[in-house]
Enzyme design. Structure first.
Site, PDB file in Angstrom:
ATOM      1  N   CYS A  67       0.827  -1.189   0.000  1.00 12.54           N
ATOM      2  CA  CYS A  67       0.000   0.000   0.000  1.00 12.54           C
ATOM      3  C   CYS A  67       0.865   1.243   0.000  1.00 12.54           C
ATOM      4  O   CYS A  67       2.083   1.171  -0.045  1.00 12.54           O
ATOM      5  CB  CYS A  67      -0.904   0.002   1.240  1.00 12.54           C
ATOM      6  SG  CYS A  67      -1.847  -1.520   1.472  1.00 12.54           S
TER       7      CYS A  67
ATOM      8  N   ASP B 235      -3.522  -9.310   8.512  1.00  9.68           N
ATOM      9  CA  ASP B 235      -2.301  -9.077   9.280  1.00  9.68           C
ATOM     10  C   ASP B 235      -2.276  -7.658   9.838  1.00  9.68           C
ATOM     11  O   ASP B 235      -1.571  -7.376  10.812  1.00  9.68           O
ATOM     12  CB  ASP B 235      -1.065  -9.348   8.422  1.00  9.68           C
ATOM     13  CG  ASP B 235      -0.976  -8.463   7.184  1.00  9.68           C
ATOM     14  OD1 ASP B 235      -2.026  -7.980   6.717  1.00  9.68           O
ATOM     15  OD2 ASP B 235       0.140  -8.273   6.672  1.00  9.68           O
TER      16      ASP B 235
ATOM     17  N   LEU C 248       9.352 -14.378 -10.332  1.00  8.53           N
ATOM     18  CA  LEU C 248      10.262 -13.921 -11.377  1.00  8.53           C
ATOM     19  C   LEU C 248      11.274 -15.028 -11.626  1.00  8.53           C
ATOM     20  O   LEU C 248      11.798 -15.615 -10.676  1.00  8.53           O
ATOM     21  CB  LEU C 248      10.970 -12.643 -10.944  1.00  8.53           C
ATOM     22  CG  LEU C 248      10.075 -11.485 -10.476  1.00  8.53           C
ATOM     23  CD1 LEU C 248      10.926 -10.264 -10.148  1.00  8.53           C
ATOM     24  CD2 LEU C 248       9.029 -11.147 -11.508  1.00  8.53           C
TER      25      LEU C 248
END
Length: 615
Positions: free
Chosen positions: A2, A102, A261
């Protein structure tokens, strides 16, 4: 992941200041595209931009907890990977939870343990908690600095945010570049960290800070501890593998699609292998992503930093596991068209193509996923870079990644530690050699020493510390800004502080066992990867070798140099840069040259767009 921001003022009523707070939060909308939230009281205003990853319904922020006369407000960026264990521990201490997030666990951890809550956390985080009863702000940043956090104090006012742009949206914070900021932009460009602008500071990794009306207290809550390593080779190998398995398993937790990745190097391949096995237990196939460049492979020239092409190795791992592999092709036109994106994400000029390409990769991933796991930081933790193995880099009294790019005994300006692209007048004013030596000595003074070590082992320990606390921050900043610019969360299992602390004390001979970089990690991955990949030599993050890219940034550079009122021309050595752009000789051609072009282009745009004022 965020974006967070906020504003504290003990002498002003902030309860009606939502308009300013909203402007601050809106600068972070890419970090949190899914939802916004605000909370204001008399002396505190907190905002949150949310990227939904866990508990879409219950994880709304800012989150409040009230007990009697006490009210706590939290705005938080990150993931707490041990939140399930902490929730059970807190339940045993009579805490009651209303959500599965969380975020709520973090808030209750602060209520239970106060500022010591950071000692209980495993994760990547930057957060701020306002204690209304005590009129106190507490902020903290994760152990390795995966998540960013900046703050500024002006009189009775404190503003903070995930990125500097959020602070600049406040009327008290101005883009004034003081002496330290000038040095950060024009001298220590291979060192991340710092607030750049006057009054702006970066909270360092592993640090927290408490602000009250009377005082400000910043402290380091976590640091590496040096002690003798007593485990034998077999035990060490097994423990590394078990720690990584546990870490990857924790970091796969999400209520949104997760990918990895996969470059075909040891680190990303190892993480991908562990993740793929977790997926297979759930009868799922892991999606993996790699980046490649149009018109690049045919122009590839191997060197010490990039001895081989990634693609064949990534495809081999994808076939072997197997995974659903995606090869993202990036063109020169896309790289040029997005060259200023990293500057805007960092609020400063950056590493150019190496960041632009990462942004384009993450943008492609975001179409199908919200979370990705990366192999970032294994080279810093285990000693994978060439400069860990080069006598010149080890023995030169500066940062080893800088020494590795210097040509011993050469008078070629580009290869010296000085800055030939800076104007002579500015170089004289900034004292680049003295500044870099000051930063270097400050870093060495922090190294946790181990009594009785040989001079060689002492130096190796210093090199590891410099990489883990300085160079790694550069890469983690790159990963955070480029991923969050697309609304993608990237997790980094090798940054688990338990693993970092354990590996820190493994002797160099054991880390480099089998006479190859990261030898102990290669042993830990035995049986998980094809042997060709497991024993593949380190190859740095791929770049484009398409000549059209260098030609394009050369032309752009010359346009700037030929524009009389281009703001960057005040600060640079135009003759040197013009010579480099018009007549690049063999020694100056390639990555070093186009890095300078990228950096000049971004610096010029930054000075214009941010209306930077030099003091």
């Amino acid at each position: 992941m965020c974006g967070i921001t906020g504003w504290i003022d003990w002498e002003q009523d902030l309860s009606e200041q939502q308009a300013v707070l909203k402007e601050m939060a809106c600068t972070l909308k890419e970090r949190g595209p899914d939802r916004e939230g605000y909370w204001l009281s008399s002396h505190a205003a907190l905002a949150h931009r949310r990227l939904i990853v866990i508990d879409p319904v219950g994880g709304k922020q800012p989150m409040l907890f009230t007990r009697g006369e006490q009210t706590y407000a939290l705005t938080y960026n990150g993931e707490i990977y041990n939140f399930r264990e902490l929730r059970e521990e807190l339940r045993a201490r009579d805490h009651v939870f209303r959500t599965h997030s969380d975020t709520e666990v973090l808030l209750h951890a602060y209520v239970e343990w106060g500022e010591d809550c950071v000692d209980h956390l495993n994760g990547i985080f930057a957060f701020a908690i306002w204690d209304e009863a005590r009129q106190q702000l507490f902020i903290a940043r994760d152990h390795l600095g995966v998540k960013p956090l900046f703050y500024a104090q002006v009189g009775s006012t404190i503003v903070f945010g995930s990125e500097i742009k959020a602070l600049l949206a406040h009327p008290l914070i101005e883009p004034i570049l003081n002496d330290e900021g000038m040095k950060a932009i024009f001298v220590s460009i291979f060192l991340s960290g710092g607030g750049i602008f006057r009054d702006v500071q970066e909270l360092r990794p592993g640090h927290c800070a408490t602000f009250t009306r009377e005082r400000t207290h910043v402290r380091q809550y976590w640091q590496l501890v040096s002690r003798p390593h007593t485990d034998n080779l077999e035990t060490t190998t097994e423990y590394i593998r078990s720690l990584l398995s546990d870490t990857v398993s924790r970091q796969l937790i999400a209520d949104v699609p997760v990918v990895t990745l996969l470059s075909g190097g040891l680190d990303s391949s190892g993480v991908t292998s562990l993740a793929a096995r977790e997926f297979q237990r759930e009868n799922q196939v892991l999606n993996t992503y790699a980046i490649n460049y149009v018109n690049s492979e045919e122009h590839f020239e191997g060197n010490a930093f990039r001895p081989s092409i990634d693609r064949p190795y990534a495809e081999q791992v994808a076939r072997d596991l197997p995974t659903n592999h995606h090869n993202i092709m990036v063109s020169t036109e896309e790289l040029i068209g997005n060259l200023l994106v990293p500057m805007r994400a960092h609020d400063r000029p950056t590493m150019g193509q190496m960041e632009t390409s990462l942004y384009l990769l993450f943008k492609a991933i975001k179409q199908n996923a919200t979370v990705a796991l990366s192999g970032e930081s294994a080279d810093e933790i285990f000693g994978g870079y060439p400069w860990f193995h080069q006598e010149h880099a080890l023995n030169t009294p500066t940062f080893p990644w800088i020494a590795a790019r210097m040509n011993p005994g050469s008078n070629t300006p580009l290869m010296q530690m000085g800055l030939p692209f800076v104007s002579p007048a500015l170089a004289h004013e900034l004292h680049p050699h003295e500044h870099m030596q000051q930063l270097y000595q400050e870093a060495l003074a922090e190294v946790p020493r181990l009594e009785g070590e040989s001079s060689r082992d002492t130096r190796i320990r210093e090199i590891f510390y410099l990489n883990m606390t300085r160079f790694l921050r550069l890469l983690l900043d790159r990963k955070d800004r480029m991923s969050m610019a697309t609304g993608l969360e990237v997790r980094v299992p090798f940054c688990d502080h338990r693993l970092v602390q354990y590996v820190w004390n493994i002797p160099w001979e054991m880390k480099a066992i089998d006479h190859i970089e990261k030898g102990i990690l290669r042993r830990a991955f035995r049986g998980l990867l094809p042997e060709e990949v497991r024993m593949r030599r380190k190859s740095a993050y791929p770049i484009s070798f398409d000549p059209a890219y260098t030609q394009a940034v050369r032309r752009w550079t010359l346009e700037i140099l030929n524009t009389a009122n281009a703001p960057v021309n005040t600060f640079v050595n135009r003759a040197f840069l013009r010579q480099l752009a018009e007549h690049p000789d063999e020694q100056k051609r390639g990555e070093n040259a186009y890095f300078l072009f990228d950096y000049l282009i971004q610096t010029n745009a930054w000075l214009q767009e941010y209306h930077v004022v030099t003091s």
